[in-house]
Design a protein around this motif. Structure first.
Motif, PDB file in Angstrom:
ATOM      1  N   LEU A  84     -41.341 -23.100 -24.037  1.00 34.32           N
ATOM      2  CA  LEU A  84     -43.109 -22.699 -23.720  1.00 34.32           C
ATOM      3  C   LEU A  84     -44.035 -21.832 -24.640  1.00 34.32           C
ATOM      4  N   LEU A  87     -44.221 -23.300 -28.354  1.00 32.72           N
ATOM      5  CA  LEU A  87     -45.517 -23.892 -28.132  1.00 32.72           C
ATOM      6  C   LEU A  87     -46.626 -23.320 -27.959  1.00 32.72           C
ATOM      7  N   ASN A  88     -47.008 -22.400 -27.141  1.00 31.16           N
ATOM      8  CA  ASN A  88     -47.647 -21.597 -27.217  1.00 31.16           C
ATOM      9  C   ASN A  88     -48.679 -20.851 -28.303  1.00 31.16           C
ATOM     10  N   VAL A  95     -50.229 -23.290 -22.028  1.00 36.25           N
ATOM     11  CA  VAL A  95     -49.211 -24.202 -21.893  1.00 36.25           C
ATOM     12  C   VAL A  95     -48.502 -24.239 -20.598  1.00 36.25           C
TER      13      VAL A  95
END
Length: 122
Positions: A84, A87-88, A95
């Motif tokens: 996460l 991705l953030n 996210v």
């Protein structure tokens, strides 16, 4: 499931959208006010609900404690956390981590978009 337990859970769910009066809760549950009041008093004694000066009931702190405990027991949060974060960072967007329970999606973790990112990626 016992009828009393089912009714108590129904009352908690009715409070999900905000404070309600005894009359509103009884009408929604289609149960006599004395039955609803008895259940509310039991829930209040264990901090599942609280009521204010206007005699409106709302969810109590015990609900938050249980929700936090339920989240902390989900190992997937720890496993997915680094993914996460990556991705953030890569997208600059908020996210979420969610799981499916029956026909519903339950969000179990969230990372907000970095402040002042100005990112326009999709």
């Amino acid at each position: 499931m016992s009828q009393s337990l089912a009714r108590a859970l129904q009352l908690l769910q009715a409070l999900e959208d905000g404070p309600r009066s005894l009359d509103e809760l009884a009408a929604g549950a289609e149960v006599h006010k004395t039955t609803v009041l008895r259940l509310l008093r039991t829930l209040e004694a264990d901090r599942f609900v609280v009521h204010d000066e206007a005699h409106r009931y709302q969810l109590g702190s015990r609900v938050f404690e249980l929700a936090n405990a339920a989240l902390s027991q989900r190992d997937v949060r720890q496993i997915a956390r680094r993914h996460l974060e990556l991705l953030n960072e890569a997208t600059g967007q908020t996210v979420h981590l969610a799981t499916r329970e029956g026909d519903e999606v339950v969000y179990i973790d969230k990372l907000d978009a970095p402040q002042g990112c100005g990112c326009t990626r999709a």
